[in-house]
Design an enzyme around this catalytic site. Structure first.
Site, PDB file in Angstrom:
ATOM      1  N   VAL A   1      -9.463   8.528 -19.421  1.00  0.00           N
ATOM      2  CA  VAL A   1      -8.709   7.408 -19.998  1.00  0.00           C
ATOM      3  C   VAL A   1      -9.532   6.143 -19.767  1.00  0.00           C
ATOM      4  O   VAL A   1     -10.117   5.956 -18.687  1.00  0.00           O
ATOM      5  CB  VAL A   1      -7.322   7.260 -19.328  1.00  0.00           C
TER       6      VAL A   1
ATOM      7  N   LYS B   1      -4.139  16.337  -7.122  1.00  0.00           N
ATOM      8  CA  LYS B   1      -3.557  16.427  -8.467  1.00  0.00           C
ATOM      9  C   LYS B   1      -2.910  17.801  -8.723  1.00  0.00           C
ATOM     10  O   LYS B   1      -1.915  17.893  -9.432  1.00  0.00           O
ATOM     11  CB  LYS B   1      -4.619  16.099  -9.528  1.00  0.00           C
TER      12      LYS B   1
ATOM     13  N   TYR C   1      -9.581  15.032  -4.649  1.00  0.00           N
ATOM     14  CA  TYR C   1      -8.890  14.558  -5.855  1.00  0.00           C
ATOM     15  C   TYR C   1      -8.161  15.715  -6.537  1.00  0.00           C
ATOM     16  O   TYR C   1      -6.975  15.614  -6.872  1.00  0.00           O
ATOM     17  CB  TYR C   1      -9.898  13.909  -6.809  1.00  0.00           C
TER      18      TYR C   1
ATOM     19  N   ASP D   1       0.866  -1.175   0.000  1.00  0.00           N
ATOM     20  CA  ASP D   1       0.000   0.000   0.000  1.00  0.00           C
ATOM     21  C   ASP D   1       0.905   1.227   0.000  1.00  0.00           C
ATOM     22  O   ASP D   1       1.684   1.425   0.945  1.00  0.00           O
ATOM     23  CB  ASP D   1      -0.874  -0.031   1.263  1.00  0.00           C
TER      24      ASP D   1
HETATM   25  P1  NAP Z   1      -7.047   2.185 -12.052  1.00  0.00           P
HETATM   26  O1  NAP Z   1      -7.386   1.436 -13.270  1.00  0.00           O
HETATM   27  O2  NAP Z   1      -8.079   2.288 -10.966  1.00  0.00           O
HETATM   28  O3  NAP Z   1      -5.681   1.617 -11.425  1.00  0.00           O
HETATM   29  C1  NAP Z   1      -5.193   2.183 -10.252  1.00  0.00           C
HETATM   30  C2  NAP Z   1      -3.915   1.475  -9.838  1.00  0.00           C
HETATM   31  O4  NAP Z   1      -3.445   2.091  -8.625  1.00  0.00           O
HETATM   32  C3  NAP Z   1      -4.154   0.004  -9.525  1.00  0.00           C
HETATM   33  O5  NAP Z   1      -3.023  -0.740  -9.916  1.00  0.00           O
HETATM   34  C4  NAP Z   1      -4.268   0.015  -7.999  1.00  0.00           C
HETATM   35  O6  NAP Z   1      -3.868  -1.195  -7.387  1.00  0.00           O
HETATM   36  C5  NAP Z   1      -3.259   1.083  -7.628  1.00  0.00           C
HETATM   37  N1  NAP Z   1      -3.482   1.619  -6.293  1.00  0.00           N
HETATM   38  C6  NAP Z   1      -4.532   2.353  -5.841  1.00  0.00           C
HETATM   39  N2  NAP Z   1      -4.378   2.635  -4.552  1.00  0.00           N
HETATM   40  C7  NAP Z   1      -3.194   2.082  -4.162  1.00  0.00           C
HETATM   41  C8  NAP Z   1      -2.492   2.017  -2.941  1.00  0.00           C
HETATM   42  N3  NAP Z   1      -2.946   2.611  -1.832  1.00  0.00           N
HETATM   43  N4  NAP Z   1      -1.307   1.350  -2.896  1.00  0.00           N
HETATM   44  C9  NAP Z   1      -0.821   0.751  -4.018  1.00  0.00           C
HETATM   45  N5  NAP Z   1      -1.445   0.765  -5.205  1.00  0.00           N
HETATM   46  C10 NAP Z   1      -2.627   1.429  -5.273  1.00  0.00           C
HETATM   47  O7  NAP Z   1      -6.652   3.698 -12.395  1.00  0.00           O
HETATM   48  P2  NAP Z   1      -6.062   4.380 -13.721  1.00  0.00           P
HETATM   49  O8  NAP Z   1      -7.179   4.980 -14.442  1.00  0.00           O
HETATM   50  O9  NAP Z   1      -5.115   3.471 -14.410  1.00  0.00           O
HETATM   51  O10 NAP Z   1      -5.279   5.613 -13.031  1.00  0.00           O
HETATM   52  C11 NAP Z   1      -3.879   5.670 -12.894  1.00  0.00           C
HETATM   53  C12 NAP Z   1      -3.504   7.099 -12.520  1.00  0.00           C
HETATM   54  O11 NAP Z   1      -3.978   7.979 -13.548  1.00  0.00           O
HETATM   55  C13 NAP Z   1      -4.141   7.600 -11.223  1.00  0.00           C
HETATM   56  O12 NAP Z   1      -3.219   8.390 -10.520  1.00  0.00           O
HETATM   57  C14 NAP Z   1      -5.303   8.430 -11.699  1.00  0.00           C
HETATM   58  O13 NAP Z   1      -5.675   9.427 -10.764  1.00  0.00           O
HETATM   59  C15 NAP Z   1      -4.732   9.017 -12.973  1.00  0.00           C
HETATM   60  N6  NAP Z   1      -5.748   9.471 -13.912  1.00  0.00           N
HETATM   61  C16 NAP Z   1      -6.656   8.608 -14.451  1.00  0.00           C
HETATM   62  C17 NAP Z   1      -7.627   9.098 -15.321  1.00  0.00           C
HETATM   63  C18 NAP Z   1      -8.665   8.196 -15.964  1.00  0.00           C
HETATM   64  O14 NAP Z   1      -9.605   8.700 -16.610  1.00  0.00           O
HETATM   65  N7  NAP Z   1      -8.564   6.881 -15.869  1.00  0.00           N
HETATM   66  C19 NAP Z   1      -7.660  10.455 -15.637  1.00  0.00           C
HETATM   67  C20 NAP Z   1      -6.720  11.309 -15.075  1.00  0.00           C
HETATM   68  C21 NAP Z   1      -5.767  10.806 -14.214  1.00  0.00           C
HETATM   69  P3  NAP Z   1      -4.955  -2.206  -6.706  1.00  0.00           P
HETATM   70  O15 NAP Z   1      -5.714  -2.740  -7.865  1.00  0.00           O
HETATM   71  O16 NAP Z   1      -4.148  -3.220  -6.012  1.00  0.00           O
HETATM   72  O17 NAP Z   1      -5.780  -1.353  -5.812  1.00  0.00           O
END
Ligand code: NAP
Length: 270
Positions: A197, A168, A164, A72
């Protein structure tokens, strides 16, 4: 133009040690796959060990060496121990991708403290912990790349997203300050600011009844409404974000530091 005066090992990504947090799915997994294809050695971290193991299997299919560590990122001590293991098994981290993140919404009035702390700790404080440990060895070696995953919500806030957006915006502040600290040392530090995304995070947000209610969006149509809110009328794919990270680690991007680069299909123009 790549800087030809750099020794070849400093131009090439082969064998570089790349640490990706939140690497089990979505953007983080795409990052791991992209750097594995460039023959890097990957350190992949996430909380859920089963999901992480599955992602690691996919990355190893490309022939890459992978060290998987379930932790974590909110827990400072776990990070310290994990990085000790990385140093022993792989050596110093050369490319750090602070990607782990969570998304939760609430109006500020009545915002639970623990949700605020979970979001700030996961999305921002964890990046500080990793940078603090990993950047000095990068400076000592004269080469390093830090990529912090922020969001367009780090440039303009959205309603009910106080924690959030604060996390960011904070990620961009951390990026700029650290970039100034390291600018003359061969280390670049940049933030990526995605819009929508196509990942679990976006899909679960768009199918969350509470979020749809708060934003007055019909849940049946929320995916389509989100898509149409993007000038390109398409979700960005995780692989596109990974390709931008690869570029920032290439010799051609040597002059780019302290930037917060949008990758959002035109949603944010500042
Ligand atoms: P996602 O599919 O929900 O994946 C999130 C990842 O973060 C998973 O591998 C999760 O692991 C890990 N994680 C979350 N909390 C954690 C913790 N406390 N310790 C260790 N690992 C943790 O999200 P995503 O869309 O790929 O997002 C990745 C990044 O891009 C994030 O920072 C998000 O804010 C940013 N982002 C995403 C979007 C979008 O539209 N998707 C837009 C802007 C920015 P577990 O599965 O083990 O929890």
């Amino acid at each position: 133009m790549p800087d030809e005066s750099l020794p070849k090992e400093k131009q090439d990504l082969e064998n570089k040690v790349v640490l990706v947090t939140g690497a089990s799915r979505g953007i983080g997994k795409a990052m791991a796959l992209a750097f594995a294809e460039r023959n890097c050695r990957l350190v992949m971290m996430a909380r859920n060990s089963e999901r992480l193991a599955q992602a690691v299997e996919d990355v190893r299919d490309s022939g890459a060496s992978v060290l998987a560590i379930a932790l974590d990122v909110c827990h400072e001590e776990e990070i310290g121990k994990a990085l000790e293991r990385v140093r022993k098994e792989f050596g110093a981290v050369e490319i750090l991708i602070n990607n782990a993140g969570v998304y939760k919404t609430s109006p500020v009035a009545g915002h639970p403290t623990e949700t605020w702390q979970e979001i700030i700790n996961t999305n921002l404080t964890s990046a500080f912990f990793f940078c603090r440990e990993v950047v000095q060895p990068m400076i000592d070696s004269g080469w390093g790349r830090v990529i912090n995953i922020s969001s367009i919500s780090g440039k303009h806030a959205e309603i009910h997203g106080a924690a959030y957006s604060a996390s960011k915006f904070g990620m961009i502040g951390l990026t700029q300050s650290l970039a100034l600290e390291t600018a003359s040392k061969g280390v670049t530090v940049n933030a990526l600011c995605p819009g929508w995304v196509d990942t679990d995070m976006a899909r679960s947000q768009l199918s969350d009844p509470e979020w749809c209610k708060l934003n007055s969006i019909d849940i049946q149509e929320s995916l389509e409404i989100a898509r149409l809110s993007i000038p390109q009328m398409r979700f960005v794919q995780p692989e596109e974000v990974a390709a931008l990270a690869l570029y920032l680690c290439s010799p051609a991007a040597q002059g780019i530091t302290g930037q917060a680069i949008n990758i959002c299909g035109g949603m944010c123009l500042s």
